[in-house]
Write a protein that holds these residues in place. Structure first.
Motif, PDB file in Angstrom:
ATOM      1  N   HIS A 175       0.857  -1.198   0.000  1.00  0.00           N
ATOM      2  CA  HIS A 175       0.000   0.000   0.000  1.00  0.00           C
ATOM      3  C   HIS A 175       0.889   1.242   0.000  1.00  0.00           C
ATOM      4  O   HIS A 175       0.655   2.198  -0.739  1.00  0.00           O
ATOM      5  CB  HIS A 175      -0.911  -0.008   1.236  1.00  0.00           C
ATOM      6  N   ARG A 226       2.556   1.932  -3.336  1.00  0.00           N
ATOM      7  CA  ARG A 226       1.614   2.458  -4.343  1.00  0.00           C
ATOM      8  C   ARG A 226       1.452   3.964  -4.158  1.00  0.00           C
ATOM      9  O   ARG A 226       1.381   4.718  -5.116  1.00  0.00           O
ATOM     10  CB  ARG A 226       0.257   1.757  -4.226  1.00  0.00           C
ATOM     11  N   ARG A 284       4.373   6.084  -5.580  1.00  0.00           N
ATOM     12  CA  ARG A 284       4.547   6.194  -7.040  1.00  0.00           C
ATOM     13  C   ARG A 284       4.471   7.656  -7.468  1.00  0.00           C
ATOM     14  O   ARG A 284       3.587   8.386  -7.029  1.00  0.00           O
ATOM     15  CB  ARG A 284       3.392   5.475  -7.711  1.00  0.00           C
ATOM     16  N   ASP A 341       1.672  -5.366  -9.574  1.00  0.00           N
ATOM     17  CA  ASP A 341       1.497  -5.263 -11.033  1.00  0.00           C
ATOM     18  C   ASP A 341       2.751  -5.666 -11.804  1.00  0.00           C
ATOM     19  O   ASP A 341       2.668  -6.111 -12.935  1.00  0.00           O
ATOM     20  CB  ASP A 341       0.972  -3.886 -11.463  1.00  0.00           C
ATOM     21  N   ALA A 351      -2.766  -3.574   0.729  1.00  0.00           N
ATOM     22  CA  ALA A 351      -3.056  -3.382  -0.703  1.00  0.00           C
ATOM     23  C   ALA A 351      -4.081  -4.427  -1.136  1.00  0.00           C
ATOM     24  O   ALA A 351      -4.040  -5.575  -0.688  1.00  0.00           O
ATOM     25  CB  ALA A 351      -1.776  -3.537  -1.505  1.00  0.00           C
TER      26      ALA A 351
END
Ligand code: FAD
Length: 327
Positions: free
Chosen positions: A25, A28, A31, A59, A167
């Motif tokens: 989490h 992410r 980013r 991903d 996440a």
């Protein structure tokens, strides 16, 4: 070209630790561009189930180094396994759980990357370039907010368990890649055996509910009603240092400044006065219930619900009522 972001995940008894998804989490949120690549590395043994759960949320590629020689944590071996999984790539950002393993491995990775490290992050503010990390200081008396210097070469962050949301799985996750482990030639230590005091016990740092006992339980037998309540609630059992020092339970249960730091949804403190060193380990619990026969006990200052009375009367009553409610 975007940043290379890596979560170094952790499994215990073949299961992915929840804190690894919480680290995911965090990355992410870190980013800064759609070109940033998030991948994960999982090191250990018998990792099939954990790897699949992790992959579902990543991903990029999930690298898995699964080898019997990695069944027990070894700092040099694990650091080497992470480096080889990344095939020589030096990530810009690495996140791990602030667990016993993460606390040990993170500085080794930070040294390898010549990175700045922020440890024990409990909350995030902002996102992307403006992302700031909140972490406790002075045994939880203060919270500080930090950012990495703009243009910092590499960053390593550890995440305190049970503080960030995990996440969620992705609609189109990346692939798994098995990495063959080649032990470094210069391993200075080899773990021969790990002797566990109690198998199958709930991990305190990830428990949703904790029933904790202090000096007020009076003896090792005094923990019995607490264990019964914990069994009904599916809770872990914790303790104050005074209870551990008195030999009522093992030190692995100690919560506080020099014990484990926990953040359960419900913390039930039984016969614990609420010394600052104990609060350092549990005051971020979502709901705190205190049972103490002294109405002036400091634990009542941090408790959401307080019960003034004898724990040996109250705890069995709670157990009976929860049994009925949860039947
Ligand atoms: P006490 O303070 O003795 O409290 C017992 C409580 O039980 C009392 O409030 C009493 O009213 C209540 N009680 C008694 N009988 C009953 C009954 N029948 N029913 C209901 N209530 C009852 N402590 C930690 O816990 N964790 C740490 O990590 C930690 N680290 C420390 C680090 C340092 C450097 C130092 C100096 C101390 C540390 N301590 C730690 C110790 C801390 O200061 C306290 O001594 C300790 O937390 C007290 O534990 P306690 O609340 O169980 O015991």
């Amino acid at each position: 070209m975007g940043q290379s972001i890596v979560v170094v995940a952790e499994a215990r008894n073949g299961k992915l630790r929840q804190v690894s998804l919480e680290a995911l989490h965090l990355v992410r949120a870190a980013r800064t561009s759609p070109d940033d690549r998030i991948c994960a590395v999982l090191v250990g043994h018998s990792l099939a189930e954990a790897a699949e759960r992790l992959r579902a949320c990543v991903d990029g590629t999930t690298y898995v180094v699964d080898d019997a020689r990695l069944a027990a944590y070894n700092p040099e071996a694990y650091a080497a396994a992470v480096r080889s999984a990344l095939g020589g790539e030096r990530p810009d950002f690495v996140a791990l759980g602030h667990t016993a393993l993460g606390r040990d491995l993170a500085p080794a990775l930070a040294a390898w990357l010549d990175a700045g490290q922020l440890s024990d992050v409990v909350a995030l503010e902002g996102a992307g370039d403006a992302l700031a990390y909140v972490r406790p200081l002075y045994a939880g008396k203060l919270l500080e907010t930090r950012r990495f210097a703009p243009g910092a070469a590499a960053r390593v962050v550890t995440v305190r368990p049970s503080n960030l949301p995990p996440a969620e799985p992705l609609a189109s996750p990346g692939r798994l890649e098995a990495v063959v482990y080649a032990p470094p030639d210069d391993l200075r230590a080899v773990v021969k055996d790990v002797i566990r005091q109690a198998a199958g016990r709930l991990d305190l740092t990830e428990a949703r509910i904790i029933v904790s006992g202090g000096r007020g339980v009076r003896s090792a037998d005094g923990f019995k009603p607490l264990r019964e309540l914990a069994a009904v609630l599916g809770a872990a059992v914790g303790a104050s240092r005074a209870a551990c020092d008195a030999g009522y339970c093992e030190y692995a249960l100690q919560i506080g400044q020099t014990g484990k730091v926990v953040t359960p949804e419900l913390y039930i403190a039984c016969g614990i006065s609420g010394a600052i060193q104990h609060l350092a380990g549990m005051s971020r619990s979502r709901v705190i219930v205190a049972i103490n026969k002294d109405p002036e006990a400091p634990i009542f200052k941090v408790a959401d619900y307080g019960i003034v009375g004898d724990l040996f009367e109250i705890v069995p009553l709670l157990t009976e009522e929860f049994k009925k409610l949860l039947a």
